[in-house]
Write a protein that holds these residues in place. Structure first.
Motif, short mmCIF file in Angstrom:
data_model
loop_
_atom_site.label_atom_id
_atom_site.label_comp_id
_atom_site.label_asym_id
_atom_site.label_seq_id
_atom_site.Cartn_x
_atom_site.Cartn_y
_atom_site.Cartn_z
N LEU A 170 62.85 68.37 -28.99
CA LEU A 170 61.64 68.55 -29.80
C LEU A 170 61.55 67.40 -30.79
CD1 LEU A 170 61.51 72.39 -30.52
CD2 LEU A 170 60.59 71.10 -28.60
N ASP A 216 62.45 78.01 -29.05
CA ASP A 216 62.41 76.82 -29.89
C ASP A 216 62.75 77.11 -31.35
OD1 ASP A 216 61.46 75.18 -27.77
OD2 ASP A 216 59.40 75.87 -28.14
N SER A 245 56.18 69.01 -34.61
CA SER A 245 55.67 70.37 -34.67
C SER A 245 54.43 70.42 -35.55
CB SER A 245 56.73 71.33 -35.24
OG SER A 245 57.01 70.98 -36.60
N ALA A 266 54.85 76.30 -28.67
CA ALA A 266 56.22 76.65 -29.02
C ALA A 266 56.55 78.03 -28.46
CB ALA A 266 56.40 76.65 -30.53
N GLU A 272 57.66 67.47 -27.02
CA GLU A 272 59.00 67.41 -26.42
C GLU A 272 59.14 66.12 -25.61
OE1 GLU A 272 61.09 69.83 -22.84
OE2 GLU A 272 60.15 71.07 -24.38
#
Length: 157
Positions: A64, A12, A67, A8, A59
């Motif tokens: 996105l 982002d 996470s 990241a 991604e």
């Protein structure tokens, strides 16, 4: 298009902040102790800049879709290991679930943990979240300890 797993960046952060809001909202029904209103679980920028932490995203087509972070934490002196990697912020927006993106994040976090010479990996998951438990078990995690709580205001006198 093939998903891209990458570190990241600060660019982002606006999208990751919405992920955090969505995560908090998803967990509120599972946890009566979460405050009302805006809640910030994590200092995401710190995960991006700290040498003892990492934040990955998945991604697809410039969007996105997942996470997760890992942070090296010291452990108790009575344990066989002196540190562990704690995983958190494991989030996939609802419309992207079921595509294996969480596993891509976990795989990247485990590789990073090995580079830090950390082999004990921990995470927390709500006992009332069977889909998350199943997903973590699928990639090799096992239940270890149950955390219990009590609000004494709820006890009848």
């Amino acid at each position: 298009m093939k998903p891209i797993v990458r570190l990241a960046t600060k660019d982002d952060l606006p999208i990751l902040d919405t992920f955090m809001d969505d995560l908090v909202n998803a967990e509120r029904p599972m946890d009566a102790t979460i405050k009302d209103g805006k809640v910030v679980y994590y200092d995401l920028e710190n995960f991006i800049t700290n040498d003892d932490a990492v934040l990955y995203v998945v991604e697809i087509n410039d969007e996105l879709v997942a996470s997760g972070y890992a942070k090296v934490k010291p452990d108790s002196v009575y344990l066989k290991h002196n540190k562990h990697a704690y995983l958190g912020f494991m989030f996939v927006p609802e419309k992207h679930r079921g595509n294996g993106y969480n596993k891509l994040i976990i795989d990247a976090l485990l590789i990073w943990s090995k580079t830090k010479n950390v082999h004990e990996i921990r995470l927390d998951v709500y006992s009332t979240n069977p889909s998350a438990i199943k997903a973590y078990e699928k990639v090799g995690f096992s239940k270890h300890m149950i955390q219990m709580r009590l609000d004494i205001n709820d006890l009848e006198n």
